[in-house]
Design a protein around this motif. Structure first.
Motif: not given
Length: 324
Positions: A50-54, A275-280, A294-298, A312-320
């Protein structure tokens, strides 16, 4: 003729230089994005598809997923350069990063965390009539530990030892979830550990078709398995009553986070996009996979046991605002 020869030599030199530059440029290209998942009836496998298709649809970049034997296997495949990402549990990421346990002598310093996603939980399932009412009763019985090279097999050994059961006193079987379900269905084994997210498709299938049940851990075993000095990634987990057929009571077990590991050599820009596409696209993931509830960006940056986040992941988590 002398002039022509010199000119020819110059031409050859230029061609060699250009070819060398082209080869270097070709080698600098990033590897294809491949996500290594797990056995076919585990959450890792279906979630990975599912994730790879998304990701492919959202980013316009091909991301493929492939089956495997799970957490340890995925990290070995990553360290060997065969895949760029893999699902794994925090304890295996910790061992790989520090070169301990299963990764002693084969430290993988380039492992990075993209996100922690959900609790991976031990479902110790026993056949009714087997005489197994607790993991401590598995002594002298047949038991599926999990696929070779999986976190399930490792956790199975630890949970039995925490219940006072030596591996030497068990008729051990090492197969994946699909084979474990078949063995239980055919009464060829009496119990198995399905170490995966809740609800587990393998556990659901088994319990709905075979007279079996998920067992609670003893309080002493839970205390042992959640000792922060030994297992800082583990926590007590409750599988709520009604999660599975004929489950009238809560089941008390132990879990740890499962997440996505990514190789440090994948570019910061690409991991940021992933990372952005995962959470958005979390709503889409929830529609396709129950565990995504159960997924939660926090929580994505918690419980990593010191394994670094990818920049790259750290950049997104700082952004949100999840990280400062």
């Amino acid at each position: 003729m002398k002039k022509i020869s010199r000119f020819g030599l110059v031409l050859i030199a230029i061609v060699l230089i250009v070819s060398g530059c082209s080869g270097a440029a070709g080698n600098s290209k990033e590897k294809p994005l491949v996500l290594s998942t797990g056995t076919t009836t585990g959450v890792f496998y279906s979630l990975g598809a599912l994730l790879s298709t998304t990701w492919t649809n959202e980013l316009g970049t091909q991301v493929t997923s492939q089956g495997s034997n799970g957490s340890v296997d995925n990290l070995n495949l990553m360290s060997q350069g065969n895949v760029t990402m893999g699902f794994s549990t925090v304890n295996m990421m910790y061992e790989a990063y520090n070169g301990t346990g299963n990764f002693e002598g084969s430290q993988y310093k380039d492992i990075r965390v993209l996100a922690n996603l959900y609790p991976n939980v031990s479902h110790v399932i026993a056949l009714e009539g087997s005489g197994i009412e607790s993991p401590s009763d598995i002594k002298g019985h047949s038991f599926v530990f999990g696929a070779p090279g999986s976190a399930t097999a490792i956790e199975s050994k630890l949970l039995l030892e925490a219940h006072g059961v030596s591996v030497d006193n068990v008729n051990a079987n090492y197969v994946g979830f699909t084979e474990a379900v078949d063995l239980l269905r055919n009464a060829q084994v009496e119990a198995a550990n399905i170490y995966t997210g809740v609800p587990s498709s393998a556990a659901t299938e088994l319990i709905s078709t075979v007279d079996s049940k998920v067992l609670s851990f003893s309080e002493d075993a839970i205390k042992t398995l959640t000792d922060e000095s030994k297992y800082p990634w583990n926590f007590k987990h409750t599988i709520e009553a009604g999660t599975y057929d004929n489950q009238s009571e809560d089941v008390i077990t132990v879990g740890q986070f499962s997440g996505i590991a990514v190789d440090a050599n994948v570019s910061e820009e690409k991991v940021y996009e992933l990372t952005k596409a995962l959470w958005e696209n979390l709503d889409k993931l929830k529609e396709g996979q129950a565990v995504a509830e159960q997924f939660d960006p926090e929580l994505a940056v918690q419980g990593t046991a010191g394994v670094p986040l990818h920049p790259g992941a750290k950049k997104y988590y700082k952004e949100i605002g999840v990280l400062e």
